[in-house]
Write a protein that holds these residues in place. Sequence first.
Motif, short mmCIF file in Angstrom:
data_model
loop_
_atom_site.label_atom_id
_atom_site.label_comp_id
_atom_site.label_asym_id
_atom_site.label_seq_id
_atom_site.Cartn_x
_atom_site.Cartn_y
_atom_site.Cartn_z
N THR A 3 4.40 23.12 28.74
CA THR A 3 5.17 24.33 29.02
C THR A 3 6.12 24.04 30.17
N GLN A 4 7.36 24.50 30.03
CA GLN A 4 8.35 24.29 31.08
C GLN A 4 9.10 25.60 31.30
N ASP A 5 9.08 26.11 32.54
CA ASP A 5 9.89 27.26 32.89
C ASP A 5 11.33 26.80 33.04
N LEU A 6 12.20 27.38 32.25
CA LEU A 6 13.61 27.02 32.32
C LEU A 6 14.34 27.84 33.37
N SER A 7 13.86 29.06 33.59
CA SER A 7 14.39 29.95 34.61
C SER A 7 13.33 31.00 34.88
N ASP A 8 13.68 32.01 35.68
CA ASP A 8 12.72 33.09 35.94
C ASP A 8 12.41 33.90 34.69
N SER A 9 13.30 33.85 33.72
CA SER A 9 13.11 34.69 32.54
C SER A 9 13.03 33.91 31.23
N ALA A 10 13.00 32.59 31.28
CA ALA A 10 12.96 31.79 30.04
C ALA A 10 11.94 30.67 30.15
N LYS A 11 11.24 30.43 29.04
CA LYS A 11 10.19 29.41 29.03
C LYS A 11 10.23 28.65 27.71
N PHE A 12 10.07 27.33 27.78
CA PHE A 12 9.95 26.47 26.61
C PHE A 12 8.50 26.01 26.51
N ALA A 13 7.96 26.00 25.30
CA ALA A 13 6.58 25.54 25.09
C ALA A 13 6.53 24.62 23.88
N GLN A 14 5.68 23.62 23.96
CA GLN A 14 5.49 22.65 22.87
C GLN A 14 3.99 22.40 22.75
N SER A 15 3.46 22.48 21.54
CA SER A 15 2.06 22.14 21.31
C SER A 15 1.98 21.20 20.11
N VAL A 16 1.07 20.24 20.20
CA VAL A 16 0.86 19.27 19.12
C VAL A 16 -0.64 19.18 18.87
N LYS A 17 -1.02 19.26 17.60
CA LYS A 17 -2.42 19.11 17.19
C LYS A 17 -2.50 18.07 16.09
N ALA A 18 -3.52 17.26 16.13
CA ALA A 18 -3.71 16.25 15.09
C ALA A 18 -5.16 16.23 14.66
N LEU A 19 -5.39 16.18 13.36
CA LEU A 19 -6.72 15.98 12.77
C LEU A 19 -6.66 14.65 12.04
N LEU A 20 -7.43 13.70 12.52
CA LEU A 20 -7.38 12.34 11.99
C LEU A 20 -8.66 12.07 11.21
N GLY A 21 -8.52 11.86 9.90
CA GLY A 21 -9.66 11.55 9.05
C GLY A 21 -9.37 10.34 8.20
N ALA A 22 -10.39 9.83 7.55
CA ALA A 22 -10.22 8.65 6.71
C ALA A 22 -9.40 8.97 5.46
N LYS A 23 -9.52 10.20 4.95
CA LYS A 23 -8.84 10.56 3.71
C LYS A 23 -7.52 11.30 3.94
N ASN A 24 -7.38 11.98 5.06
CA ASN A 24 -6.18 12.77 5.32
C ASN A 24 -5.98 12.89 6.82
N THR A 25 -4.73 12.84 7.23
CA THR A 25 -4.35 13.08 8.61
C THR A 25 -3.36 14.23 8.62
N THR A 26 -3.61 15.21 9.47
CA THR A 26 -2.74 16.38 9.59
C THR A 26 -2.20 16.43 11.01
N ILE A 27 -0.89 16.54 11.13
CA ILE A 27 -0.25 16.68 12.43
C ILE A 27 0.59 17.94 12.40
N GLU A 28 0.40 18.80 13.41
CA GLU A 28 1.14 20.06 13.50
C GLU A 28 1.77 20.17 14.87
N ALA A 29 3.08 20.42 14.91
CA ALA A 29 3.80 20.57 16.17
C ALA A 29 4.55 21.90 16.16
#
Length: 93
Positions: free
Chosen positions: A22-48
Amino acid sequence: MDTPDEPNVEHEVVFRAAADFTQDLSDSAKFAQSVKALLGAKNTTIEATSSLTARINALFSARVAVTLRHETDPPDDRKQTDTLSRATLVYTF
């Protein structure tokens, strides 16, 4: 052979990793980034998810967000990569 009464059940060990930024850009604006990954032998899922929130007044903010989800081996009825865009009015109390 599966019967209608017994579903096909598979077991797999899956590792989960996540990060948030999370980064405050100003007193009234904010940027947020989240990343999740599920790593398995049969399937890998990445969500950003990336979002930008701007305060309108003391009670309301506007938020736009984009989510990107990628699976290495999705079910037959889905694409490998999906996107979701949202615009939200946020009420703070």
